[in-house]
Design a protein around this motif. Structure first.
Motif, short mmCIF file in Angstrom:
data_model
loop_
_atom_site.label_atom_id
_atom_site.label_comp_id
_atom_site.label_asym_id
_atom_site.label_seq_id
_atom_site.Cartn_x
_atom_site.Cartn_y
_atom_site.Cartn_z
N GLN A 24 0.37 -3.52 4.11
CA GLN A 24 -0.48 -4.56 3.53
C GLN A 24 -0.24 -4.63 2.02
N GLU A 25 -0.55 -5.79 1.46
CA GLU A 25 -0.47 -5.98 0.02
C GLU A 25 -1.68 -5.32 -0.64
N ILE A 26 -1.43 -4.66 -1.77
CA ILE A 26 -2.50 -3.96 -2.50
C ILE A 26 -3.62 -4.93 -2.90
N ASP A 27 -3.29 -6.13 -3.33
CA ASP A 27 -4.32 -7.09 -3.74
C ASP A 27 -5.30 -7.37 -2.60
N GLU A 28 -4.78 -7.56 -1.41
CA GLU A 28 -5.63 -7.82 -0.24
C GLU A 28 -6.54 -6.62 0.04
N VAL A 29 -5.97 -5.43 -0.03
CA VAL A 29 -6.74 -4.21 0.27
C VAL A 29 -7.79 -3.95 -0.79
N VAL A 85 0.83 -1.21 0.00
CA VAL A 85 0.00 0.00 0.00
C VAL A 85 0.86 1.26 0.00
N ASN A 86 1.96 1.26 0.79
CA ASN A 86 2.77 2.48 0.89
C ASN A 86 3.49 2.84 -0.40
N VAL A 133 -4.94 5.25 5.32
CA VAL A 133 -3.84 4.32 5.53
C VAL A 133 -3.17 4.69 6.85
N VAL A 134 -3.01 3.69 7.71
CA VAL A 134 -2.38 3.91 9.00
C VAL A 134 -1.15 3.02 9.13
N ASN A 135 -0.24 3.43 10.02
CA ASN A 135 0.89 2.57 10.34
C ASN A 135 0.45 1.60 11.44
N ARG A 136 1.34 0.74 11.88
CA ARG A 136 0.95 -0.27 12.88
C ARG A 136 0.65 0.35 14.24
N ALA A 137 1.04 1.61 14.45
CA ALA A 137 0.67 2.33 15.67
C ALA A 137 -0.68 3.03 15.49
N LYS A 138 -1.32 2.78 14.36
CA LYS A 138 -2.62 3.34 13.99
C LYS A 138 -2.60 4.86 13.86
#
Length: 144
Positions: free
Chosen positions: A82-87, A3-4, A101-106
């Protein structure tokens, strides 16, 4: 692809207390159709041009109506790693064209729009997502 690698990093945020006129002006100046809504360093909703039209204007709400009265309070998001396909599969399932879009710290780090996917991938992910998003009805249908 992650995603990034496709997301837009420059994201403006609306406040729940600002007016829909102020938010609409910001959307127009940025040429965007949605804004994440944030308060106290966290996402509390999403506001789209459709929210303004359907939940605002169509219901007789004026330009001084606070964003909180018409925003979508449920925040769907994805992670930057995350992978673009999944999203895009998720976007099709929940029928949305953009996700914060958030990082793992939300913490908000960007926004992923279907257009971003279309211009950065060649595997048909955007077309598959659009096909799912465009089916009638669903959770975000605003017809009575």
């Amino acid at each position: 692809m992650k995603v990034n690698e496709a997301m837009s990093r420059d994201v403006s945020i609306a406040s729940p207390g600002e007016t829909i006129q102020e938010a609409a002006w910001l959307m127009a100046s940025l040429d965007v159709g949605s804004l994440p809504v944030g308060e106290d360093d966290r996402l509390v909703g999403m506001l789209t041009d459709r929210d303004i039209a359907v939940r605002g204007v169509a219901k007789g709400k004026g330009p001084q109506t606070p964003v909180r009265e018409i925003m979508s309070p449920e925040v769907k998001y994805c992670y930057e790693d995350q992978e673009i396909d999944e999203v895009t599969r998720n976007m099709a399932d929940i029928q949305v064209r953009r996700l914060p879009v958030v990082n793992r710290a939300k913490r908000l780090v960007g926004i992923l729009a279907l257009g971003d996917v279309a211009v950065t991938t060649t595997d048909g992910a955007a077309q598959q997502a659009l096909s799912g998003i465009s089916r009638p009805g669903g959770a975000h249908s605003q017809t009575p």
